[in-house]
Design an enzyme around this catalytic site. Structure first.
Site, PDB file in Angstrom:
ATOM      1  N   CYS A  42       0.787  -1.244   0.000  1.00 34.11           N
ATOM      2  CA  CYS A  42       0.000   0.000   0.000  1.00 34.11           C
ATOM      3  C   CYS A  42       0.826   1.307   0.000  1.00 34.11           C
ATOM      4  O   CYS A  42       0.387   2.281  -0.604  1.00 34.11           O
ATOM      5  CB  CYS A  42      -1.058  -0.005   1.084  1.00 34.11           C
TER       6      CYS A  42
ATOM      7  N   ARG B  95      10.367 -10.060   3.390  1.00 32.43           N
ATOM      8  CA  ARG B  95      10.531  -9.802   4.834  1.00 32.43           C
ATOM      9  C   ARG B  95      11.584 -10.735   5.406  1.00 32.43           C
ATOM     10  O   ARG B  95      11.607 -11.918   5.082  1.00 32.43           O
ATOM     11  CB  ARG B  95       9.204 -10.038   5.574  1.00 32.43           C
TER      12      ARG B  95
ATOM     13  N   GLU C 239      12.357 -12.907   7.937  1.00 31.17           N
ATOM     14  CA  GLU C 239      11.596 -13.574   9.001  1.00 31.17           C
ATOM     15  C   GLU C 239      12.491 -14.324   9.982  1.00 31.17           C
ATOM     16  O   GLU C 239      12.031 -14.772  11.031  1.00 31.17           O
ATOM     17  CB  GLU C 239      10.554 -14.526   8.403  1.00 31.17           C
TER      18      GLU C 239
ATOM     19  N   ARG D  38       5.505 -19.039   6.247  1.00 37.55           N
ATOM     20  CA  ARG D  38       6.294 -17.892   6.725  1.00 37.55           C
ATOM     21  C   ARG D  38       7.619 -17.901   5.992  1.00 37.55           C
ATOM     22  O   ARG D  38       8.527 -18.638   6.324  1.00 37.55           O
ATOM     23  CB  ARG D  38       6.495 -17.916   8.244  1.00 37.55           C
TER      24      ARG D  38
ATOM     25  N   GLU E 149      -2.908  -6.874  -2.978  1.00 32.96           N
ATOM     26  CA  GLU E 149      -3.325  -5.940  -1.942  1.00 32.96           C
ATOM     27  C   GLU E 149      -4.363  -4.975  -2.493  1.00 32.96           C
ATOM     28  O   GLU E 149      -4.142  -4.292  -3.489  1.00 32.96           O
ATOM     29  CB  GLU E 149      -2.139  -5.173  -1.344  1.00 32.96           C
TER      30      GLU E 149
ATOM     31  N   ASP F  72      -8.103  -9.948  11.291  1.00 33.44           N
ATOM     32  CA  ASP F  72      -7.273 -11.041  10.791  1.00 33.44           C
ATOM     33  C   ASP F  72      -8.178 -12.192  10.400  1.00 33.44           C
ATOM     34  O   ASP F  72      -9.134 -12.510  11.121  1.00 33.44           O
ATOM     35  CB  ASP F  72      -6.321 -11.534  11.898  1.00 33.44           C
TER      36      ASP F  72
ATOM     37  N   GLU G 280      -2.817 -16.820  10.283  1.00 30.76           N
ATOM     38  CA  GLU G 280      -3.407 -15.617   9.673  1.00 30.76           C
ATOM     39  C   GLU G 280      -3.106 -15.688   8.182  1.00 30.76           C
ATOM     40  O   GLU G 280      -1.964 -15.600   7.775  1.00 30.76           O
ATOM     41  CB  GLU G 280      -2.770 -14.361  10.282  1.00 30.76           C
TER      42      GLU G 280
ATOM     43  N   ASN H 247      -5.623 -10.264   5.868  1.00 31.10           N
ATOM     44  CA  ASN H 247      -6.226  -9.323   6.808  1.00 31.10           C
ATOM     45  C   ASN H 247      -6.935  -8.202   6.069  1.00 31.10           C
ATOM     46  O   ASN H 247      -6.856  -8.094   4.848  1.00 31.10           O
ATOM     47  CB  ASN H 247      -5.188  -8.775   7.795  1.00 31.10           C
TER      48      ASN H 247
ATOM     49  N   CYS I 141      -6.821  -1.104   3.707  1.00 33.02           N
ATOM     50  CA  CYS I 141      -6.299  -2.069   2.743  1.00 33.02           C
ATOM     51  C   CYS I 141      -6.576  -3.486   3.201  1.00 33.02           C
ATOM     52  O   CYS I 141      -6.880  -3.723   4.371  1.00 33.02           O
ATOM     53  CB  CYS I 141      -4.800  -1.862   2.551  1.00 33.02           C
TER      54      CYS I 141
ATOM     55  N   ARG J  44      -0.324 -18.177   1.846  1.00 36.00           N
ATOM     56  CA  ARG J  44      -1.028 -18.549   3.081  1.00 36.00           C
ATOM     57  C   ARG J  44      -2.418 -19.111   2.786  1.00 36.00           C
ATOM     58  O   ARG J  44      -2.891 -19.986   3.486  1.00 36.00           O
ATOM     59  CB  ARG J  44      -1.104 -17.348   4.022  1.00 36.00           C
TER      60      ARG J  44
HETATM   61  P1  ATP Z   1       2.331 -12.407  10.897  1.00 32.44           P
HETATM   62  O1  ATP Z   1       1.755 -11.897  12.184  1.00 32.44           O
HETATM   63  O2  ATP Z   1       1.919 -13.804  10.575  1.00 32.44           O
HETATM   64  O3  ATP Z   1       3.803 -12.169  10.777  1.00 32.44           O
HETATM   65  P2  ATP Z   1       1.819  -9.956   9.677  1.00 32.44           P
HETATM   66  O4  ATP Z   1       0.919  -9.307  10.664  1.00 32.44           O
HETATM   67  O5  ATP Z   1       3.250  -9.617   9.674  1.00 32.44           O
HETATM   68  O6  ATP Z   1       1.644 -11.531   9.753  1.00 32.44           O
HETATM   69  P3  ATP Z   1       0.761  -8.386   7.602  1.00 32.44           P
HETATM   70  O7  ATP Z   1       1.855  -7.401   7.616  1.00 32.44           O
HETATM   71  O8  ATP Z   1      -0.516  -8.020   8.201  1.00 32.44           O
HETATM   72  O9  ATP Z   1       1.225  -9.761   8.224  1.00 32.44           O
HETATM   73  O10 ATP Z   1       0.611  -8.883   6.083  1.00 32.44           O
HETATM   74  C1  ATP Z   1      -0.617  -9.226   5.493  1.00 32.44           C
HETATM   75  C2  ATP Z   1      -0.623 -10.622   4.947  1.00 32.44           C
HETATM   76  O11 ATP Z   1       0.599 -10.972   4.308  1.00 32.44           O
HETATM   77  C3  ATP Z   1      -0.788 -11.705   5.996  1.00 32.44           C
HETATM   78  O12 ATP Z   1      -2.116 -11.859   6.347  1.00 32.44           O
HETATM   79  C4  ATP Z   1      -0.270 -12.917   5.259  1.00 32.44           C
HETATM   80  O13 ATP Z   1      -1.254 -13.416   4.391  1.00 32.44           O
HETATM   81  C5  ATP Z   1       0.845 -12.361   4.432  1.00 32.44           C
HETATM   82  N1  ATP Z   1       2.162 -12.582   5.039  1.00 32.44           N
HETATM   83  C6  ATP Z   1       2.784 -11.795   5.953  1.00 32.44           C
HETATM   84  N2  ATP Z   1       4.004 -12.279   6.250  1.00 32.44           N
HETATM   85  C7  ATP Z   1       4.165 -13.397   5.504  1.00 32.44           C
HETATM   86  C8  ATP Z   1       5.229 -14.335   5.343  1.00 32.44           C
HETATM   87  N3  ATP Z   1       6.366 -14.198   6.014  1.00 32.44           N
HETATM   88  N4  ATP Z   1       5.069 -15.359   4.489  1.00 32.44           N
HETATM   89  C9  ATP Z   1       3.930 -15.491   3.780  1.00 32.44           C
HETATM   90  N5  ATP Z   1       2.884 -14.638   3.875  1.00 32.44           N
HETATM   91  C10 ATP Z   1       2.990 -13.597   4.717  1.00 32.44           C
HETATM   92 ZN    ZN Z   2      -1.638  -2.182   3.362  1.00 29.46          ZN
HETATM   93 MG    MG Z   3       4.939 -10.552  10.393  1.00 34.79          MG
END
Ligand code: ATP
Ligand code: ZN
Ligand code: MG
Length: 502
Positions: free
Chosen positions: A303, A333, A335, A344, A352, A415, A433, A436, A461, A468
């Site tokens: 976004c 990211r 992770e 993850r 998005e 979520d 999750e 969202n 957004c 996922r």
């Molecule tokens: P989490 O709490 O699981 O780390 P997040 O709160 O960091 O998730 P958001 O930033 O809200 O995730 O991202 C929105 C969406 O992106 C999530 O709902 C998920 O579908 C996806 N997502 C986020 N991180 C990952 C990842 N490391 N691998 C795969 N999908 C991801």
């Molecule tokens: Zn966003």
């Molecule tokens: Mg995260």
């Protein structure tokens, strides 16, 4: 002991002849302030030396630095025309600032710029013992240091508390086909292979077909009927954008940084190439000399660049709600220890949806999207899933989000979570999750200065995590398409044959 600030006002010439007049002026200035703030706890001590006015400000209930530049302006106004005196520079030579705290710190912490700090009974005291440049005070550093200290203490109280979550809706229980970890089995079957860099996967034709089918469902059921328009955004997010969204202060340890080469001139890269060709290894030291410091990140979330597109614009009232989506930027990211399969990972694919409009319009958009999501997850994918309204604890307690206020309640994140049978029982295991949906109020429309003609704008957004989605589905329904719900089985068609490697 009150807060104490020692400042030097450097004039354009010797002020000895006017010092009496200046002292009287300072007295009047102080009386004016006291009247304005109905407080009588400010004290000035004044001395001078040629072109230098030395002023010590003692202040119990406020911040002494807050009056510095006001005073400078008044001095210039008053003595400029009359005596051709102007203040050329203001330097704070020593500053001891005290302020109250709502909570005491639970443990030690650090804070930059400050030379010394301590808790003095119920007050916090910070000291700057080296001279402070004018710009330091003018640019609001002192106030931000105070804010950061309060924030750090606040965070000590919420550390580890995570999120407040409230289940809004839950599907019925569904009998899972199996309880295996789908990523693990897909690797065994050759559908998936770990990439050469951390947490990045190569998706073979089978899982790719499943993911693309899900994308088609989103397009057909949500994008088209609701009228979201596709955009293709840059893959990098600049630091300047992230300063507006707050991501750089929120998750600096989670982003992949991007560096540019310092030069494109092949001659300057010659030594690097020499080392590489001779040693067949990457000469890191040589390389680092040729790279600029990072100035951007790989897409963390889609976004921000969409908001950049509308940044600084005034948009006709009749064009709202604005509905756009991006599926081109790939999210990255770091992770680290949390990596697991394709649920993850360090590089993932999302669609998005971004919506900008009035509060009422966004509530309507949100309700419609949720209705569509429900149809997809219930009727096409047949998932066991739920929706939870989540707020990080720090937001809930900072007064940014008041849970009882109906208007505030519209803001926040939902979520969407799925039960993963391989993780354990429904009750004890953590659900995944898989996407969202947020409404963030005017946070981003303000930060990016996006305006309507008359309307008050909000935005939000919804991030659809395609990997996922597939983990949620495959963890419940297995990898054999014959066991899948009919609608989705039809949507995907037959899976490609697996490559035979000899
Ligand atoms: P989490 O709490 O699981 O780390 P997040 O709160 O960091 O998730 P958001 O930033 O809200 O995730 O991202 C929105 C969406 O992106 C999530 O709902 C998920 O579908 C996806 N997502 C986020 N991180 C990952 C990842 N490391 N691998 C795969 N999908 C991801
Ligand atoms: Zn966003
Ligand atoms: Mg995260």
């Amino acid at each position: 002991m009150p807060s104490t600030l020692k400042a030097e006002f450097l004039f354009n010439k010797d002020i000895s002849a006017q010092i009496k007049e200046i002292k009287q002026f300072l007295d009047e200035f102080k009386t004016g302030l006291e009247k304005k703030h109905a407080q009588k706890d400010m004290k000035f001590t004044v001395s001078h030396e040629k072109d230098k006015l030395k002023l010590e400000i003692f202040y119990d209930t406020g911040f002494p630095h807050a009056v510095l530049f006001q005073l400078r302006n008044k001095l210039n106004q008053n003595f400029g025309k009359k005596h051709r005196l102007t203040v050329k520079k203001v330097v704070v030579s020593h500053y001891k600032l005290q302020f109250g705290l709502e909570k005491s710190p639970l443990h030690d912490f650090t804070i930059p710029y400050v030379d010394d700090f301590k808790l003095d009974e119920d007050k916090f005291e910070i000291t700057f013992s080296k001279p402070l440049e004018e710009s330091f005070v003018k640019k609001n550093f002192v106030n931000r240091i105070v804010r950061r200290i309060r924030e750090k203490i606040d965070q000590q109280y919420y550390a580890g508390k995570g999120e407040f979550a409230e289940i809004l809706w839950a599907s019925e229980k569904k009998e899972p086909i199996w309880n295996e970890d789908p990523s693990r089995v897909m690797v065994e079957k050759g559908w998936l292979q770990l990439g050469r860099t951390k947490g990045k996967w190569f998706f073979g034709p089978q899982i790719t077909k499943i993911i693309r089918a899900m994308e088609q469902i989103v397009k057909r059921e949500i994008i088209k009927p609701l009228g979201f328009q596709e955009v293709i955004e840059p893959h990098h997010e600049s630091f300047s954008t992230l300063l507006k969204t707050g991501h750089l202060e929120g998750v600096p340890m989670e982003v992949y940084y991007v560096c540019e080469p310092k030069t494109r001139n092949p001659e300057e890269w010659e030594t690097f190439i020499d080392y590489l060709k001779i040693s067949r290894e990457v000469p890191h030291e040589e390389l680092s000399k040729l790279l600029s410091p990072p100035n951007a990140i790989n897409c963390y979330v889609q976004c921000p660049n969409i908001y950049e597109f509308f940044s600084g614009k005034t948009i006709g009232d009749d064009q709202f709600p604005i509905l756009v989506y991006d599926r081109s930027a790939v999210s990255n990211r770091y992770e680290s220890g949390g990596r697991h399969g394709i649920e993850r990972m360090d590089e993932f694919h999302r669609m998005e949806l971004v919506y900008i409009g009035t509060m009422e319009q966004l509530v309507e958009v949100k309700d419609k999207i949720i209705e569509k999501y429900k149809y997809i997850f219930n009727d096409i994918l047949d998932l066991e899933w739920r929706m939870a309204w989540v707020t990080p604890f720090y937001l809930q307690h900072s007064g940014i989000l008041e849970l009882d206020d109906a208007k505030q309640r519209i803001k926040g994140t939902i979520d969407f979570e799925a039960y993963l049978p391989y993780r354990g029982t429904r009750e004890d295991s953590e659900w995944l999750e898989f996407q969202n949906l947020s409404i963030v109020g005017d946070k981003y429309t303000k930060a990016f200065n996006i305006k309507a003609q008359r309307l008050d704008l909000w935005s939000g957004c919804s991030g659809i995590g395609l990997e996922r989605w597939s983990v949620a589905f495959l963890a419940q329904k297995g990898l054999d398409p014959d066991n899948w719900p009919k609608k989705f089985r039809k949507e995907v068609g037959d899976l490609p044959k697996i490559f035979n490697f000899f």
